[in-house]
Design a protein around this motif. Structure first.
Motif, PDB file in Angstrom:
ATOM      1  N   MET A   1       0.850  -1.199   0.000  1.00 28.26           N
ATOM      2  CA  MET A   1       0.000   0.000   0.000  1.00 28.26           C
ATOM      3  C   MET A   1       0.882   1.244   0.000  1.00 28.26           C
ATOM      4  O   MET A   1       1.797   1.353   0.821  1.00 28.26           O
ATOM      5  N   PRO A   2       0.636   2.200  -0.883  1.00 31.94           N
ATOM      6  CA  PRO A   2       1.473   3.402  -0.924  1.00 31.94           C
ATOM      7  C   PRO A   2       1.281   4.260   0.326  1.00 31.94           C
ATOM      8  O   PRO A   2       0.198   4.315   0.903  1.00 31.94           O
ATOM      9  N   SER A   3       2.352   4.912   0.707  1.00 28.54           N
ATOM     10  CA  SER A   3       2.336   5.832   1.846  1.00 28.54           C
ATOM     11  C   SER A   3       2.773   7.204   1.366  1.00 28.54           C
ATOM     12  O   SER A   3       3.230   7.375   0.236  1.00 28.54           O
ATOM     13  N   VAL A   4       2.631   8.187   2.245  1.00 26.46           N
ATOM     14  CA  VAL A   4       3.032   9.544   1.885  1.00 26.46           C
ATOM     15  C   VAL A   4       3.733  10.197   3.067  1.00 26.46           C
ATOM     16  O   VAL A   4       3.318  10.061   4.215  1.00 26.46           O
ATOM     17  N   LEU A   5       4.823  10.863   2.767  1.00 27.39           N
ATOM     18  CA  LEU A   5       5.553  11.672   3.735  1.00 27.39           C
ATOM     19  C   LEU A   5       5.221  13.128   3.450  1.00 27.39           C
ATOM     20  O   LEU A   5       5.350  13.587   2.313  1.00 27.39           O
ATOM     21  N   ALA A  74       5.233  14.195   8.802  1.00 24.92           N
ATOM     22  CA  ALA A  74       4.396  13.052   9.165  1.00 24.92           C
ATOM     23  C   ALA A  74       4.408  12.064   8.025  1.00 24.92           C
ATOM     24  O   ALA A  74       4.488  12.449   6.853  1.00 24.92           O
ATOM     25  N   ALA A  75       4.339  10.786   8.353  1.00 20.64           N
ATOM     26  CA  ALA A  75       4.203   9.735   7.357  1.00 20.64           C
ATOM     27  C   ALA A  75       2.944   8.949   7.686  1.00 20.64           C
ATOM     28  O   ALA A  75       2.689   8.630   8.852  1.00 20.64           O
ATOM     29  N   GLN A  76       2.167   8.627   6.672  1.00 24.42           N
ATOM     30  CA  GLN A  76       0.892   7.945   6.864  1.00 24.42           C
ATOM     31  C   GLN A  76       0.477   7.266   5.567  1.00 24.42           C
ATOM     32  O   GLN A  76       1.022   7.561   4.494  1.00 24.42           O
ATOM     33  N   PRO A  77      -0.494   6.346   5.630  1.00 25.56           N
ATOM     34  CA  PRO A  77      -1.014   5.761   4.393  1.00 25.56           C
ATOM     35  C   PRO A  77      -1.560   6.846   3.478  1.00 25.56           C
ATOM     36  O   PRO A  77      -2.131   7.842   3.936  1.00 25.56           O
ATOM     37  N   ALA A  78      -1.388   6.665   2.185  1.00 27.13           N
ATOM     38  CA  ALA A  78      -1.795   7.695   1.228  1.00 27.13           C
ATOM     39  C   ALA A  78      -3.308   7.756   1.047  1.00 27.13           C
ATOM     40  O   ALA A  78      -3.829   8.794   0.624  1.00 27.13           O
ATOM     41  N   GLN A  79      -4.013   6.689   1.369  1.00 28.13           N
ATOM     42  CA  GLN A  79      -5.451   6.650   1.151  1.00 28.13           C
ATOM     43  C   GLN A  79      -6.223   7.255   2.320  1.00 28.13           C
ATOM     44  O   GLN A  79      -5.776   7.218   3.473  1.00 28.13           O
ATOM     45  N   ASN A  80      -7.387   7.799   2.014  1.00 25.50           N
ATOM     46  CA  ASN A  80      -8.356   8.272   3.020  1.00 25.50           C
ATOM     47  C   ASN A  80      -7.777   9.310   3.974  1.00 25.50           C
ATOM     48  O   ASN A  80      -8.060   9.297   5.172  1.00 25.50           O
ATOM     49  N   ARG A  81      -7.005  10.230   3.433  1.00 31.03           N
ATOM     50  CA  ARG A  81      -6.393  11.242   4.289  1.00 31.03           C
ATOM     51  C   ARG A  81      -7.351  12.377   4.630  1.00 31.03           C
ATOM     52  O   ARG A  81      -7.259  12.966   5.707  1.00 31.03           O
ATOM     53  N   GLY A 257      -8.631   9.443  13.675  1.00 30.04           N
ATOM     54  CA  GLY A 257      -7.745   8.936  12.637  1.00 30.04           C
ATOM     55  C   GLY A 257      -6.550   9.839  12.419  1.00 30.04           C
ATOM     56  O   GLY A 257      -5.440   9.383  12.141  1.00 30.04           O
ATOM     57  N   LEU A 258      -6.761  11.154  12.557  1.00 28.83           N
ATOM     58  CA  LEU A 258      -5.697  12.143  12.453  1.00 28.83           C
ATOM     59  C   LEU A 258      -5.732  12.968  13.732  1.00 28.83           C
ATOM     60  O   LEU A 258      -6.409  13.983  13.827  1.00 28.83           O
ATOM     61  N   GLY A 259      -5.006  12.514  14.744  1.00 28.48           N
ATOM     62  CA  GLY A 259      -4.955  13.210  16.029  1.00 28.48           C
ATOM     63  C   GLY A 259      -3.669  14.004  16.123  1.00 28.48           C
ATOM     64  O   GLY A 259      -2.576  13.421  16.145  1.00 28.48           O
TER      65      GLY A 259
END
Length: 297
Positions: A1-5, A74-81, A257-259
């Motif tokens: 699954m792609p992630s994003v920084l 921050a790094a997190q999954p790229a989906q559903n941001r 989900g984003l705290g």
């Protein structure tokens, strides 16, 4: 699954191509594969997609690489941001001041009240009990002082853009505070939030009675408010963003989900998965992948 920084500077021009190159190199060092870059705001914020590493591992590595730099990352999954709900703390988050402290300073009670506030925000003492103690010291003061305190309310930089941009994209917004509803109503109107929740100061005969209506909106109630509002909107807590600075915000931040810890006290910054130490509140928009040209006021 792609992630994003995501890398964010405090002001335009704070990020250069050298930071992007360093981010790419840092990802390669942990055997991740950096991909396309998306400049969310030229010279201020970018998204760098990557694969091959857990976001938490990538974030630790990049924090070490950029230690001492005035960047948020921050790094997190790229989906559903992009989140469908924003729940925010008020004092030192959506607005700049701690209003009970301001009231205390006006009345000469600062030396007795402000240290209790600071210990409470650091998580050293129970929030509800500390609020009862502080409010008890206000007994007998004229309720008209609340109007003078209300005049001090000013939004934190980026607050209105955060709220209005998320609302423009269909999100619901709520101000949930351990402070007082006399002030949250004004702050919510100032930045355009959909609703507000807070504690209620009891007033009798035009003076402060020295107590608040029970039950107190405490850390557990903040979390419950987020879950309740999310449920009423038909979404999960993972689709919510939450932001705050004090220890009483930790349960709420962990539930979302984003705290995001915003200029968080040490215990809050350590507990929250995301944090903003340098950028203003528009940093929460960059963390969701918004471009600066999408911001609304």
């Amino acid at each position: 699954m792609p992630s994003v920084l995501t890398l964010i500077a405090a002001a335009p021009g704070g990020l250069a191509d050298e930071a992007l190159a360093a981010a790419r190199e840092g990802l390669r060092e942990i055997n991740a594969t950096p991909d396309a870059v998306d400049w969310l705001a030229p010279g201020q914020a970018f998204d760098l997609r990557f694969e091959g590493a857990d976001p938490a591992v990538a974030e630790r590595a990049l924090r070490s690489r950029f230690a001492g730099s005035a960047f948020d990352l921050a790094a997190q999954p790229a989906q559903n941001r992009r989140k469908k709900l924003l729940v925010a703390d008020m004092e030192s988050t959506i607005i700049t001041r701690e209003l009970l402290n301001e009231l205390a300073a006006m009345t000469g009670l600062g030396p007795r009240i402000i240290p209790i506030t600071e210990r409470s925000m650091r998580g050293e003492i129970d929030f509800a009990q500390s609020l009862r103690e502080r409010v008890a010291l206000l007994k007998g003061l004229s309720a008209s002082l609340l109007d003078r305190v209300a005049d001090l309310i000013e939004p934190t930089p980026g607050a209105r853009a955060l709220v209005q941009t998320m609302r423009a994209h269909g999100a619901y917004t709520a101000l949930v505070s351990g402070g007082f509803d006399r002030f949250t109503r004004l702050a919510a109107e100032l930045v355009g939030m959909d609703e507000d929740r807070a504690n209620h100061l009891v007033i009798e005969g035009g003076t402060l009675a020295g107590r608040v209506t029970e039950p107190i909106l405490d850390p557990a109630a903040k979390k419950s408010s987020l879950l309740e509002i999310a449920d009423a909107r038909g979404i999960g807590a993972g689709e919510a963003a939450a932001v705050g600075d004090g220890a009483n915000d930790i349960p709420m931040l962990l539930a979302a989900g984003l705290g995001v810890a915003f200029r968080g006290k040490p215990a809050v910054a350590a507990a929250a998965k995301f944090r903003l130490d340098h950028a203003d509140l528009t940093g929460l928009l960059y963390l969701q992948g918004y471009h600066a040209n999408e911001f609304r006021e």
